[in-house]
Scaffold this active site. Structure first.
Site, PDB file in Angstrom:
ATOM      1  NE  ARG A  76      -2.461   1.034   3.488  1.00 47.06           N
ATOM      2  CZ  ARG A  76      -3.225   0.536   4.759  1.00 47.06           C
ATOM      3  NH1 ARG A  76      -4.362   0.307   4.495  1.00 47.06           N
ATOM      4  NH2 ARG A  76      -2.664   0.787   5.870  1.00 47.06           N
ATOM      5  CE  LYS A 110      -2.273   4.722   7.527  1.00 47.85           C
ATOM      6  NZ  LYS A 110      -3.349   5.238   7.991  1.00 47.85           N
TER       7      LYS A 110
HETATM    8  N1  PLP Z   1      -9.073   4.163   6.783  1.00 49.75           N
HETATM    9  C1  PLP Z   1      -8.215   5.221   7.213  1.00 49.75           C
HETATM   10  C2  PLP Z   1      -8.493   6.565   6.622  1.00 49.75           C
HETATM   11  C3  PLP Z   1      -7.099   4.911   7.834  1.00 49.75           C
HETATM   12  O1  PLP Z   1      -6.310   5.826   8.190  1.00 49.75           O
HETATM   13  C4  PLP Z   1      -6.695   3.694   8.386  1.00 49.75           C
HETATM   14  C5  PLP Z   1      -5.573   3.278   8.953  1.00 49.75           C
HETATM   15  O2  PLP Z   1      -4.796   2.723   8.709  1.00 49.75           O
HETATM   16  C6  PLP Z   1      -7.748   2.494   7.996  1.00 49.75           C
HETATM   17  C7  PLP Z   1      -8.898   2.873   7.379  1.00 49.75           C
HETATM   18  C8  PLP Z   1      -7.539   1.199   8.620  1.00 49.75           C
HETATM   19  O3  PLP Z   1      -6.481   0.691   7.689  1.00 49.75           O
HETATM   20  P1  PLP Z   1      -5.573  -0.545   8.309  1.00 49.75           P
HETATM   21  O4  PLP Z   1      -6.580  -1.650   8.665  1.00 49.75           O
HETATM   22  O5  PLP Z   1      -4.762  -1.062   7.056  1.00 49.75           O
HETATM   23  O6  PLP Z   1      -4.485   0.046   9.353  1.00 49.75           O
HETATM   24  C1  COI Z   2      -3.826   3.388  11.654  1.00 45.72           C
HETATM   25  O1  COI Z   2      -4.868   2.647  11.971  1.00 45.72           O
HETATM   26  O2  COI Z   2      -2.629   2.681  11.585  1.00 45.72           O
HETATM   27  C2  COI Z   2      -3.813   4.640  11.142  1.00 45.72           C
HETATM   28  O3  COI Z   2      -2.796   5.247  10.565  1.00 45.72           O
HETATM   29  C3  COI Z   2      -4.836   5.472  11.629  1.00 45.72           C
HETATM   30  C4  COI Z   2      -4.587   6.879  12.167  1.00 45.72           C
HETATM   31  C5  COI Z   2      -5.738   7.763  12.023  1.00 45.72           C
HETATM   32  C6  COI Z   2      -4.170   6.512  13.401  1.00 45.72           C
END
Ligand code: PLP
Ligand code: COI
Length: 340
Positions: free
Chosen positions: A79, A181
């Site tokens: 990602r 991200k």
């Molecule tokens: N959505 C957003 C906007 C995020 O910042 C995050 C954090 O990483 C997620 C979803 C959840 O993603 P992940 O499960 O890969 O941490």
């Molecule tokens: C995460 O879940 O790792 C994120 O980056 C979310 C952030 C808003 C702390």
């Protein structure tokens, strides 16, 4: 490490070591660990002027048998490459991304909270444009870094249900950067977040920016809903971040727990039909939602404000059981950190 692990929140605690690699003249240097936690930059650096910065978030866990592991770091590395491409940044090789994570976790291993403490080590890889740009264009030089910090639950109260509101602000544009991200997505969510907090809500439910009729995600987590018949429903959209936690939960639901899973558009008007609602992500894990406020109209989830609902609880226990090495993981999900 003498820390009261049970009482730490989701905040930055400086640890000893971090990883740094610099990109100059078209190539990454060898990179390595450093104790220097500050950065000196040109006043005109790309990151400072035009927000050319991307990041990832993953966690390290101590397992019951004392190993230190991370969860699907290959997906974070992939990602990160997608985010870099979208912001015209150089790719950081994915195997080096994982090696850097391993090195920083290993060097700070006394900061990995013990098994059963409820805390975990949050790992933050990131990259930014470090050379000067004044006309709008990509920087020529970049820095990649990884630091780690021990953290507790993202929302105060751990897995106590929270109250959120439907936001009038958008976090992403159609065909914008919602699916990567990038720091800019979070900068633009801050005003919406603070106004939500000031009105007593923990987070915002953002809608699809084109029609404002469909559920997207919150500022830092994807949604999962449980229908009254037990089906898991999760929103599909080109402008939400493809959460690794959400993809893993859907796999667990379908292939381990034998649940029905629907990945599709979710309309705001469907909300009253759901039995449970949760936010999922690395930081959020699975955080239950008790109420959703839609412009004064309160939608109370039948699971209530006291406890996480039964289906989300089972998903939470299974996911965290896998992450903590208590339950057998699907092939390739658990990446052990070499502790030399
Ligand atoms: N959505 C957003 C906007 C995020 O910042 C995050 C954090 O990483 C997620 C979803 C959840 O993603 P992940 O499960 O890969 O941490
Ligand atoms: C995460 O879940 O790792 C994120 O980056 C979310 C952030 C808003 C702390």
């Amino acid at each position: 490490m003498d820390m009261d692990w049970g009482s730490i929140g989701f905040s930055y605690n400086k640890t000893e070591w971090r990883y740094v690699s610099n990109y100059k003249q078209g190539a990454w240097d060898e990179g390595g660990l450093t104790q220097e936690d500050t950065i000196t930059l040109s006043e005109c650096a790309g990151v400072l002027q035009y927000a050319q910065t991307i990041f990832e978030g993953l966690k390290a866990y101590t397992t019951a048998d004392g190993r230190v592991v991370t969860f699907r770091p290959d997906l974070n590395a992939a990602r990160f490459s997608d985010s870099a491409k979208r912001l015209e940044m150089p790719l950081f090789p994915e195997e080096r991304f994982i090696e850097a994570v391993e090195k920083v976790v290993c060097a700070n291993r006394q900061w990995v909270p013990p098994y059963g403490s409820g805390a975990t080590m949050y790992i933050r890889p990131y990259m930014f444009g470090s050379s000067a740009v004044i006309g709008v264009k990509p920087a020529e030089e970049y820095q990649f870094r990884v630091f780690v910090t021990p953290v507790g639950p993202y929302f105060k109260g751990g897995i106590k249900p929270i109250v959120i509101r439907v936001s009038d602000f958008d976090r992403a544009a159609p065909h914008g950067t919602g699916d990567i991200k990038a720091g800019l997505n979070y900068a633009m969510s801050l005003h919406a977040l603070i106004t939500a907090h000031n009105e007593g809500f923990s987070e915002n439910m953002y809608l699809d920016p084109a029609t404002r009729t469909k559920v997207e995600e919150t500022g830092g987590a994807n949604f999962i809903f449980i229908k009254k018949d037990g089906t898991l429903v999760t929103p599909k959209s080109g402008s939400i971040l493809p959460s690794i936690t959400r993809r893993s939960i859907c796999y667990v639901a379908e292939h381990i727990l034998g649940m029905k899973v629907e990945h599709r558009e979710v309309f705001l008007e469907e909300l009253p039909d759901f039995a449970e609602c949760g936010l999922c992500g690395t930081a959020a894990v699975i955080s239950p939602v008790g109420k959703i406020n839609d412009h004064g109209k309160e939608i109370s989830l039948p699971s209530g404000m006291e406890n996480i609902g039964p289906v989300l609880k089972e998903l939470y226990d299974t996911l965290t059981g896998i992450q903590l090495g208590k339950l057998e993981a699907p092939e390739g999900w658990i990446h052990e950190i070499p502790l030399d």
